[in-house]
Design a protein around this motif. Sequence first.
Motif, PDB file in Angstrom:
ATOM      1  N   LEU A  50       2.899 -25.404 -14.708  1.00  0.00           N
ATOM      2  CA  LEU A  50       2.350 -24.068 -14.976  1.00  0.00           C
ATOM      3  C   LEU A  50       1.992 -23.869 -16.446  1.00  0.00           C
ATOM      4  CD1 LEU A  50       4.703 -21.890 -12.733  1.00  0.00           C
ATOM      5  CD2 LEU A  50       2.455 -22.831 -12.149  1.00  0.00           C
ATOM      6  N   CYS A  51       1.854 -24.969 -17.188  1.00  0.00           N
ATOM      7  CA  CYS A  51       1.502 -24.895 -18.614  1.00  0.00           C
ATOM      8  C   CYS A  51      -0.005 -24.775 -18.792  1.00  0.00           C
ATOM      9  CB  CYS A  51       1.974 -26.141 -19.356  1.00  0.00           C
ATOM     10  SG  CYS A  51       3.747 -26.267 -19.558  1.00  0.00           S
ATOM     11  N   GLU A  52      -0.388 -24.034 -19.811  1.00  0.00           N
ATOM     12  CA  GLU A  52      -1.792 -23.923 -20.199  1.00  0.00           C
ATOM     13  C   GLU A  52      -2.044 -24.628 -21.520  1.00  0.00           C
ATOM     14  OE1 GLU A  52      -2.393 -19.708 -20.164  1.00  0.00           O
ATOM     15  OE2 GLU A  52      -2.676 -19.674 -17.995  1.00  0.00           O
ATOM     16  N   ARG A  53      -1.055 -25.389 -21.964  1.00  0.00           N
ATOM     17  CA  ARG A  53      -1.171 -26.161 -23.191  1.00  0.00           C
ATOM     18  C   ARG A  53      -0.718 -27.585 -22.894  1.00  0.00           C
ATOM     19  NH1 ARG A  53      -0.162 -20.995 -24.469  1.00  0.00           N
ATOM     20  NH2 ARG A  53      -1.096 -20.123 -26.347  1.00  0.00           N
ATOM     21  N   ILE A  54      -1.520 -28.539 -23.351  1.00  0.00           N
ATOM     22  CA  ILE A  54      -1.258 -29.949 -23.077  1.00  0.00           C
ATOM     23  C   ILE A  54      -1.254 -30.735 -24.377  1.00  0.00           C
ATOM     24  CG2 ILE A  54      -2.134 -32.042 -21.963  1.00  0.00           C
ATOM     25  CD1 ILE A  54      -3.454 -30.242 -19.849  1.00  0.00           C
ATOM     26  N   LEU A  55      -0.284 -31.613 -24.516  1.00  0.00           N
ATOM     27  CA  LEU A  55      -0.200 -32.518 -25.653  1.00  0.00           C
ATOM     28  C   LEU A  55      -0.250 -33.932 -25.083  1.00  0.00           C
ATOM     29  CD1 LEU A  55       2.419 -32.096 -28.487  1.00  0.00           C
ATOM     30  CD2 LEU A  55       1.625 -34.317 -27.716  1.00  0.00           C
ATOM     31  N   LEU A  56      -1.231 -34.714 -25.523  1.00  0.00           N
ATOM     32  CA  LEU A  56      -1.299 -36.089 -25.038  1.00  0.00           C
ATOM     33  C   LEU A  56      -1.724 -37.041 -26.133  1.00  0.00           C
ATOM     34  CD1 LEU A  56      -4.324 -36.908 -22.806  1.00  0.00           C
ATOM     35  CD2 LEU A  56      -4.215 -34.768 -23.980  1.00  0.00           C
ATOM     36  N   ASP A  57      -1.422 -38.313 -25.900  1.00  0.00           N
ATOM     37  CA  ASP A  57      -1.730 -39.356 -26.872  1.00  0.00           C
ATOM     38  C   ASP A  57      -3.191 -39.777 -26.761  1.00  0.00           C
ATOM     39  OD1 ASP A  57       0.963 -39.591 -27.795  1.00  0.00           O
ATOM     40  OD2 ASP A  57       1.427 -40.672 -25.939  1.00  0.00           O
ATOM     41  N   LYS A  58      -3.738 -40.151 -27.891  1.00  0.00           N
ATOM     42  CA  LYS A  58      -5.120 -40.640 -27.954  1.00  0.00           C
ATOM     43  C   LYS A  58      -5.333 -41.812 -27.000  1.00  0.00           C
ATOM     44  CE  LYS A  58      -7.939 -43.037 -31.326  1.00  0.00           C
ATOM     45  NZ  LYS A  58      -7.628 -44.392 -30.915  1.00  0.00           N
ATOM     46  N   PHE A  80     -11.872 -28.130 -20.567  1.00  0.00           N
ATOM     47  CA  PHE A  80     -10.629 -27.526 -21.055  1.00  0.00           C
ATOM     48  C   PHE A  80     -10.855 -26.050 -21.404  1.00  0.00           C
ATOM     49  CE2 PHE A  80      -9.184 -31.977 -22.306  1.00  0.00           C
ATOM     50  CZ  PHE A  80      -8.200 -32.044 -21.322  1.00  0.00           C
ATOM     51  N   ILE A  81     -11.964 -25.760 -22.061  1.00  0.00           N
ATOM     52  CA  ILE A  81     -12.273 -24.374 -22.431  1.00  0.00           C
ATOM     53  C   ILE A  81     -12.485 -23.527 -21.179  1.00  0.00           C
ATOM     54  CG2 ILE A  81     -14.002 -22.899 -23.523  1.00  0.00           C
ATOM     55  CD1 ILE A  81     -14.318 -25.244 -25.619  1.00  0.00           C
ATOM     56  N   ASN A  82     -13.271 -24.027 -20.235  1.00  0.00           N
ATOM     57  CA  ASN A  82     -13.551 -23.273 -19.002  1.00  0.00           C
ATOM     58  C   ASN A  82     -12.276 -22.924 -18.241  1.00  0.00           C
ATOM     59  OD1 ASN A  82     -16.259 -23.538 -19.591  1.00  0.00           O
ATOM     60  ND2 ASN A  82     -16.686 -25.013 -17.963  1.00  0.00           N
ATOM     61  N   GLU A 107     -14.174 -29.582 -36.899  1.00  0.00           N
ATOM     62  CA  GLU A 107     -14.540 -28.298 -36.289  1.00  0.00           C
ATOM     63  C   GLU A 107     -13.586 -27.933 -35.158  1.00  0.00           C
ATOM     64  OE1 GLU A 107     -18.676 -28.641 -35.225  1.00  0.00           O
ATOM     65  OE2 GLU A 107     -19.232 -29.056 -37.305  1.00  0.00           O
ATOM     66  N   SER A 108     -13.179 -28.920 -34.363  1.00  0.00           N
ATOM     67  CA  SER A 108     -12.213 -28.660 -33.285  1.00  0.00           C
ATOM     68  C   SER A 108     -10.897 -28.154 -33.866  1.00  0.00           C
ATOM     69  CB  SER A 108     -11.957 -29.928 -32.473  1.00  0.00           C
ATOM     70  OG  SER A 108     -13.116 -30.318 -31.769  1.00  0.00           O
ATOM     71  N   ASN A 109     -10.435 -28.796 -34.929  1.00  0.00           N
ATOM     72  CA  ASN A 109      -9.165 -28.406 -35.546  1.00  0.00           C
ATOM     73  C   ASN A 109      -9.220 -27.013 -36.160  1.00  0.00           C
ATOM     74  OD1 ASN A 109      -7.884 -30.729 -34.766  1.00  0.00           O
ATOM     75  ND2 ASN A 109      -8.133 -31.763 -36.729  1.00  0.00           N
ATOM     76  N   GLU A 110     -10.409 -26.545 -36.474  1.00  0.00           N
ATOM     77  CA  GLU A 110     -10.559 -25.186 -37.020  1.00  0.00           C
ATOM     78  C   GLU A 110     -10.649 -24.140 -35.913  1.00  0.00           C
ATOM     79  OE1 GLU A 110     -14.017 -25.580 -39.510  1.00  0.00           O
ATOM     80  OE2 GLU A 110     -12.915 -26.670 -41.059  1.00  0.00           O
ATOM     81  N   GLY A 111     -10.799 -24.595 -34.674  1.00  0.00           N
ATOM     82  CA  GLY A 111     -10.927 -23.687 -33.539  1.00  0.00           C
ATOM     83  C   GLY A 111      -9.587 -23.363 -32.894  1.00  0.00           C
ATOM     84  N   LYS A 112      -9.641 -23.003 -31.611  1.00  0.00           N
ATOM     85  CA  LYS A 112      -8.429 -22.565 -30.911  1.00  0.00           C
ATOM     86  C   LYS A 112      -8.211 -23.276 -29.579  1.00  0.00           C
ATOM     87  CE  LYS A 112      -8.548 -17.967 -32.871  1.00  0.00           C
ATOM     88  NZ  LYS A 112      -8.645 -16.538 -32.631  1.00  0.00           N
ATOM     89  N   ASP A 113      -8.968 -24.348 -29.307  1.00  0.00           N
ATOM     90  CA  ASP A 113      -8.893 -24.957 -27.982  1.00  0.00           C
ATOM     91  C   ASP A 113      -8.527 -26.430 -27.963  1.00  0.00           C
ATOM     92  OD1 ASP A 113      -9.837 -22.640 -26.328  1.00  0.00           O
ATOM     93  OD2 ASP A 113     -11.559 -22.846 -27.670  1.00  0.00           O
ATOM     94  N   LEU A 114      -9.045 -27.198 -28.886  1.00  0.00           N
ATOM     95  CA  LEU A 114      -8.871 -28.645 -28.894  1.00  0.00           C
ATOM     96  C   LEU A 114      -8.529 -29.103 -30.303  1.00  0.00           C
ATOM     97  CD1 LEU A 114      -9.197 -31.412 -27.423  1.00  0.00           C
ATOM     98  CD2 LEU A 114     -11.624 -31.306 -28.035  1.00  0.00           C
ATOM     99  N   PHE A 115      -7.434 -29.876 -30.400  1.00  0.00           N
ATOM    100  CA  PHE A 115      -6.959 -30.307 -31.713  1.00  0.00           C
ATOM    101  C   PHE A 115      -6.724 -31.814 -31.735  1.00  0.00           C
ATOM    102  CE2 PHE A 115      -5.254 -26.118 -30.617  1.00  0.00           C
ATOM    103  CZ  PHE A 115      -5.954 -25.343 -31.530  1.00  0.00           C
ATOM    104  N   LEU A 127      -0.320 -26.031 -31.079  1.00  0.00           N
ATOM    105  CA  LEU A 127      -0.487 -25.498 -29.728  1.00  0.00           C
ATOM    106  C   LEU A 127       0.311 -24.217 -29.517  1.00  0.00           C
ATOM    107  CD1 LEU A 127      -0.438 -28.690 -27.495  1.00  0.00           C
ATOM    108  CD2 LEU A 127      -2.349 -27.115 -27.808  1.00  0.00           C
ATOM    109  N   SER A 128       1.430 -24.102 -30.195  1.00  0.00           N
ATOM    110  CA  SER A 128       2.291 -22.931 -29.991  1.00  0.00           C
ATOM    111  C   SER A 128       1.740 -21.699 -30.700  1.00  0.00           C
ATOM    112  CB  SER A 128       3.700 -23.218 -30.489  1.00  0.00           C
ATOM    113  OG  SER A 128       3.738 -23.268 -31.911  1.00  0.00           O
ATOM    114  N   LYS A 129       0.736 -21.883 -31.520  1.00  0.00           N
ATOM    115  CA  LYS A 129       0.223 -20.764 -32.322  1.00  0.00           C
ATOM    116  C   LYS A 129      -1.175 -20.304 -31.902  1.00  0.00           C
ATOM    117  CE  LYS A 129       3.098 -21.930 -36.212  1.00  0.00           C
ATOM    118  NZ  LYS A 129       3.178 -22.493 -37.559  1.00  0.00           N
TER     119      LYS A 129
END
Length: 130
Positions: A50-58, A80-82, A107-115, A127-129
Amino acid sequence: MSAHEGRFEMQITTITANNVKIARIRSTEILITDVQSVLDLIGTVGYETLCERILLDKAAIAEEFFNLRSGLAGAVSQKFINYRVKVAIVGDFSIYESKSLQDFIRESNEGKDLFFLPDEQQAADRLSKV
């Protein structure tokens, strides 16, 4: 469950950072190879955690993703955004010399969706912020 799941050696755990639950995915295989694989991953993570945040390895992402001409990075990001899923990818991105890719990462790192971050702690914190 998706038809693709059988071939993945994937482990999903949850971690908490700043009271936010994050799905931590570890895999011995590449999980993201095309748009369908992203949809499968989003569905599996949502169902199991039920998470909306994902952390994964390259390493869980096909190398093709990092060649922007392939279109995979844009297609994956859009899914991911959709689906309103925030994602942090952990790894060494300095190995890529492409200016357009480095611009995309910045640009991704400056946004709110993909880091794109160098370690799990920074990724969980980001992700927590958002």
